[in-house]
Design an enzyme around this catalytic site. Structure first.
Site, PDB file in Angstrom:
ATOM      1  N   LYS A 212       1.064  -0.994  -0.472  1.00 23.91           N
ATOM      2  CA  LYS A 212      -0.117  -0.183  -0.049  1.00 23.91           C
ATOM      3  C   LYS A 212       1.125   1.237   0.342  1.00 23.91           C
ATOM      4  O   LYS A 212       0.817   2.038  -1.532  1.00 23.91           O
ATOM      5  CB  LYS A 212      -1.320   0.018   1.120  1.00 23.91           C
ATOM      6  CG  LYS A 212      -1.965   0.669   1.547  1.00 23.91           C
ATOM      7  CD  LYS A 212      -3.017   0.958   2.583  1.00 23.91           C
ATOM      8  CE  LYS A 212      -2.445   0.521   3.419  1.00 23.91           C
ATOM      9  NZ  LYS A 212      -4.065   0.547   4.829  1.00 23.91           N
ATOM     10  N   GLU A 218      10.555  -6.324   3.371  1.00 27.53           N
ATOM     11  CA  GLU A 218      10.241  -7.363   3.073  1.00 27.53           C
ATOM     12  C   GLU A 218      10.218  -7.428   1.748  1.00 27.53           C
ATOM     13  O   GLU A 218      10.931  -8.014   0.461  1.00 27.53           O
ATOM     14  CB  GLU A 218       9.213  -7.970   3.369  1.00 27.53           C
ATOM     15  CG  GLU A 218       9.413  -8.260   5.124  1.00 27.53           C
ATOM     16  CD  GLU A 218       9.325  -7.294   6.195  1.00 27.53           C
ATOM     17  OE1 GLU A 218       8.790  -5.901   5.753  1.00 27.53           O
ATOM     18  OE2 GLU A 218       9.677  -8.092   7.713  1.00 27.53           O
ATOM     19  N   GLY A 269      -4.597  -3.554   5.682  1.00 27.50           N
ATOM     20  CA  GLY A 269      -3.763  -5.220   5.155  1.00 27.50           C
ATOM     21  C   GLY A 269      -4.301  -6.174   5.665  1.00 27.50           C
ATOM     22  O   GLY A 269      -5.172  -6.755   4.243  1.00 27.50           O
ATOM     23  N   ARG A 270      -5.153  -6.134   5.884  1.00 22.21           N
ATOM     24  CA  ARG A 270      -6.002  -7.843   6.878  1.00 22.21           C
ATOM     25  C   ARG A 270      -7.127  -7.425   6.234  1.00 22.21           C
ATOM     26  O   ARG A 270      -7.536  -8.930   6.314  1.00 22.21           O
ATOM     27  CB  ARG A 270      -5.898  -7.610   7.915  1.00 22.21           C
ATOM     28  CG  ARG A 270      -6.873  -6.113   8.948  1.00 22.21           C
ATOM     29  CD  ARG A 270      -5.815  -7.164  10.001  1.00 22.21           C
ATOM     30  NE  ARG A 270      -5.727  -6.248  11.281  1.00 22.21           N
ATOM     31  CZ  ARG A 270      -5.794  -4.682  11.336  1.00 22.21           C
ATOM     32  NH1 ARG A 270      -4.003  -4.506  10.930  1.00 22.21           N
ATOM     33  NH2 ARG A 270      -5.223  -3.887  12.354  1.00 22.21           N
ATOM     34  N   GLU A 356      -4.794  -9.239  15.283  1.00 24.24           N
ATOM     35  CA  GLU A 356      -4.021  -7.849  14.930  1.00 24.24           C
ATOM     36  C   GLU A 356      -4.897  -6.588  14.797  1.00 24.24           C
ATOM     37  O   GLU A 356      -5.091  -5.623  15.123  1.00 24.24           O
ATOM     38  CB  GLU A 356      -3.265  -7.879  13.570  1.00 24.24           C
ATOM     39  CG  GLU A 356      -2.239  -6.907  12.983  1.00 24.24           C
ATOM     40  CD  GLU A 356      -1.855  -6.421  12.079  1.00 24.24           C
ATOM     41  OE1 GLU A 356      -1.974  -7.299   9.732  1.00 24.24           O
ATOM     42  OE2 GLU A 356      -0.461  -5.861  11.655  1.00 24.24           O
ATOM     43  N   HIS A 387      -6.178 -35.107  15.347  1.00 24.16           N
ATOM     44  CA  HIS A 387      -4.246 -36.025  15.492  1.00 24.16           C
ATOM     45  C   HIS A 387      -2.896 -35.884  15.494  1.00 24.16           C
ATOM     46  O   HIS A 387      -2.460 -35.825  15.971  1.00 24.16           O
ATOM     47  CB  HIS A 387      -3.991 -37.142  13.802  1.00 24.16           C
ATOM     48  CG  HIS A 387      -5.108 -38.155  13.689  1.00 24.16           C
ATOM     49  ND1 HIS A 387      -5.186 -39.727  13.679  1.00 24.16           N
ATOM     50  CD2 HIS A 387      -5.927 -38.294  12.918  1.00 24.16           C
ATOM     51  CE1 HIS A 387      -5.815 -39.947  13.348  1.00 24.16           C
ATOM     52  NE2 HIS A 387      -6.996 -39.441  13.117  1.00 24.16           N
ATOM     53  N   LYS A 502       9.929  -2.294  14.025  1.00 20.33           N
ATOM     54  CA  LYS A 502      10.671  -1.757  12.935  1.00 20.33           C
ATOM     55  C   LYS A 502      11.816  -0.660  12.966  1.00 20.33           C
ATOM     56  O   LYS A 502      13.298  -0.800  12.096  1.00 20.33           O
ATOM     57  CB  LYS A 502       9.565  -1.534  12.001  1.00 20.33           C
ATOM     58  CG  LYS A 502       8.538  -2.669  10.807  1.00 20.33           C
ATOM     59  CD  LYS A 502       7.854  -1.560  10.392  1.00 20.33           C
ATOM     60  CE  LYS A 502       6.651  -2.203   9.429  1.00 20.33           C
ATOM     61  NZ  LYS A 502       5.706  -1.132   9.154  1.00 20.33           N
TER      62      LYS A 502
END
Lengths: 526, 526
Positions: A212, A218, A269-270, A356, A387, A502
């Site tokens: 954005k 990253e 973002g999410r 978040e 399991h 950050k």
């Protein structure tokens, strides 16, 4: 008139605390259990239904929850949100992800444009672009069709789109709408990009760079990594890359990209899977029509979430029960357990969405709250989880509320009959069995084989994981998380908690550290 | 003389409860923080080191933990285990997974054979078989080499081997030992098998059927699914399948398989990665030498875990600190956060290992315990997690202890320099930064940007994810979980909590249900 109050100041919350606790094992036993299943359900979008018979509620608790919804003005707050109020107060932003899939109320103008028109335009631009890629109008420099799309993004630009891609990959293959394989690069660990590049044919790959701000460390790092690889393969990177970003980002007008598609600051973002962030990769992978069906499912779910009566609004009720479990019953975690391999990464997406959004300690006014907020969310698909970690869920010392999801039909239509039943029937039989084993338990004289029961769960049941149902499911959880944020009076749309790391990481890279931070940096030989 | 006592009956535990709480933010600030990093570390196997400076401990707490280790007889209990006592009391079984990679004490005879010899023989048989597959002595019916291996198993027969495969896949490609691609089918959802089969060349695939009992419903169902697919492709299934099972299982002597390799009842599924369960698929994928290195790392870690002084035994200390956090400090969850994409599914494996082992409410004698036992375990690789759920970890209302893992070097040796640093340096800078952000926080007048700190973490640092380091890491956590089970006085080696669901699922499939179970079954149209 909306007022934003802390949960523990609400009269209805104090009443809720006083309501007698439901003995779930007892309530779910015998005919009354069957009646609860019939009675305690809410229809959702796209034929999904939310069943909450195995939650620790009864009519008294439900009444109290309904009052809480009213006093907390959940419906009004949602209305204010979709009508364009500044709900993200920390960052002073509107919250408009619903508008990427429909318009629930008033037109909303921001940055001088009608936002619904803006999001639709981006969707149409993506559809046009994707169609051109599919029909060979847009190709690589050699004039050959692209066969693979690679999303480069992290967090919300990765988890949601990746989970949605995996959810529909086999459905699309079965239904003849599969266009291109999608891969994802997210981690700054260089092995992530290297491994993806190793496994694809870069000459026929188109990369979607998603950031954005256009500054995500990253993502920019991985972009460079990919550009190096393209260069080494003798390719022109700008013919292999598109960008999804905001119009004000450095990527927006760059000639480094075949095209740029836009989102904006009003979509976190999410919450961006239904925006261009999910739109580009999903439209390329499955075709724009499939993405449109996905949006339609989400839009339908949003409409139902606008209902003021909590007992008719699955997202709102799910949110209320979750808060009851967290704050009154004191359960610290929630497990998300889809009985569908297609939803293998859906829990990872919900983990971000929920944790978040509501992992906050201060309210909307920056004042510390006196109660717990967002729980830890985790999960894996069933029957795999059975399991793995279900042992603790059944017999551990903590009670973990469960959110099951199940579907009557599988996606691929291939099945096998063993011992008189299909795999799909076995899958469904297992989830039904688990609900009851958790709720009612089973007494055994050997305490090691004893099951206390009283472990609450809900289940969302649908026909099949298809684009519409997936959109509805996604929006359900987005809206649930939003309502929980309203209840806890937190801002669910910022994430200041990710900033300090950050800042410190930059300091490490600049070798401007001392004390323990320097000591750890030295140990890691940075 | 070993005595098995509940945690809360131990004098040293009561002392531990009285020890003053450490103010982590203060302890980690300035030069004393750097000194803690130097001082609070324990060497592990294969060059790994466990650093616990950022845990809420000081010399007083450590002293108390050491006393607790002594009083709880952790070293003696481990010794009893590896010398072949019946530690799995519920199922009346020895616990011998350590012996798949070495012999720490006495020879152990069971079922009339020396168990170390037995496990080594199976390993050698697998190595021989794998070599023959690799050199073309064992081929498909057309005399062509196998190129893909597909593991069919669930739970411990899936998560561990899958996590290990993913951890070494790129390492092997880089180091020239990559032999065959591996795929995994686990879920009873028929779409799982269908999707895997869709993506492979079945004519050149060899399938490894893994079930200790030979009766696991999911696995047998998926075997039939695969056999159907082989038959439909005109292939003879028995030329494409091997079995990993116990010698007493129906699969052991069947002519349906090219070969059968054996494990036994003394190895629990979640502890079986170093047995034939992991051995077959990993030896086929990477060669027997790589699997042997992996075992060597695990054996080295086991040796260090036999050390009686807790401050020199990373697994024991990690276990003790975890119990301190869970029972004294009251933290309900633990996050596992490897800063390595190769370890992307390592947290899912640990989730099973830990939660299935210690998610118990009764002690070894079947008496309810008065304290909490195993925590919820979850995690994703960094830096991905930073852009997902770290918000809650930094600013949520609950404190979640963290287990970081970091490596100085990546696996693929490809990297890119952006803004003056490599991706690998950025990855490492991030984990160092996170430790300090969690420990010390940062005060801000804007409470929304305020970080309380005081959030404890440890980190295991290694050179690189390679077979030896991976084996050491795996064994570290297996031993940690074992020591925690000793402390909580639970049986970490059974899983009775998974039984009830199986029983009820069978009932659903037989249509022998009533009440709410019938109601849910009807809704799911079983």
């Amino acid at each position: 008139m909306i007022t934003w109050n802390n949960l523990d100041t609400l009269t209805s919350y104090q009443e809720l605390e006083k309501a007698a606790r439901v003995n779930l094992a007892e309530a779910m036993t015998g005919d009354k259990g069957a009646e609860r299943v019939k009675k305690y359900s809410v229809p959702m979008a796209e034929g999904l239904v939310y069943y909450y018979a195995a939650k620790q509620v009864d009519d008294t608790v439900l009444d109290a929850l309904k009052k809480l919804a009213d006093e907390a003005q959940l419906a009004e707050k949602f209305k204010a949100l979709y009508n364009g109020e500044v709900i993200n107060t920390g960052e002073k932003r509107l919250v408009l992800h619903h508008m990427t899939r429909g318009q629930l109320g008033d037109a909303v103008t921001a940055d001088g444009v009608d936002k619904r028109t803006f999001y639709k335009q981006q969707q149409e631009r993506i559809a046009e672009f994707a169609n051109k890629v599919h029909n060979g109008e847009i190709t690589n420099a050699a004039g050959e069709k692209f066969t693979t799309v690679v999303q480069i993004g992290i967090g919300g630009s990765d988890l949601g789109p990746r989970a949605m891609y995996l959810a529909l990959e086999n459905w699309a293959k079965k239904n003849g709408t599969f266009k291109m394989e999608a891969k994802f690069i997210s981690n700054v660990d260089p092995d992530d990009a290297a491994a993806v590049l190793y496994g694809i044919d870069v000459a026929h790959s188109i990369f979607v760079l998603v950031s954005k701000s256009g500054t995500t460390l990253e993502t920019l790092t991985n972009e460079s990594f990919v550009k190096d690889a393209l260069k080494n393969a003798g390719l022109d990177a700008s013919k292999h890359m598109i960008a999804v970003t905001s119009e004000t980002s450095p990527l927006a007008k760059s000639s480094d990209y075949l095209a740029a598609f836009f989102m904006d600051d009003y979509i976190g973002g999410r919450y961006s899977s239904t925006s261009a962030v999910g739109g580009a990769v999903l439209s390329l992978a499955f075709g724009p029509e499939v993405f449109a069906q996905f949006l339609k499912g989400a839009a339908e779910a949003d409409k139902l979430a606008a209902e003021a009566d909590a007992t008719k609004n699955a997202a709102m009720l799910d949110a209320l029960i979750g808060v009851y479990e967290r704050n009154v019953l004191g359960y610290p975690c929630t497990a998300v357990l889809p009985y569908s391999q297609a939803l293998s990464r859906f829990p990872a997406h919900l983990q971000q969405l929920d944790m978040e959004s509501n992992g906050k300690s201060v309210n909307r006014f920056g004042e510390p709250v006196n109660y717990v907020t967002g729980p830890v969310i985790f999960g894996e698909p069933g029957t795999n989880g059975q399991h793995s970690f279900y042992q603790l869920l059944h017999q551990g010392t903590d009670i973990v509320p469960l959110q099951f999801v199940g579907f009557k039909k599988n996606q691929m239509d291939t099945d096998v009959v063993i011992q008189g039943s299909t795999s799909q029937q076995k899958l469904c039989a297992n989830v039904a069995a688990q609900i009851m084993a958790f709720a009612c338990g089973k007494a055994d004289e050997n305490r090691n084989k004893n099951f206390e029961g009283g472990r609450p769960s809900s289940i969302i049941i649908g026909e099949q994981v298809n684009p519409g149902a997936l959109g509805a499911l996604l929006a359900h959880f987005e809206n649930k998380v939003m309502f929980q944020g309203f209840l806890w009076n937190v801002n669910s749309f910022d994430q200041e908690g990710v900033q300090l790391g950050k800042v410190l990481a930059k300091r490490v890279l600049a070798h401007e550290t001392d004390g323990a931070l320097k000591a750890f940096s030295d140990l890691l030989e940075i």
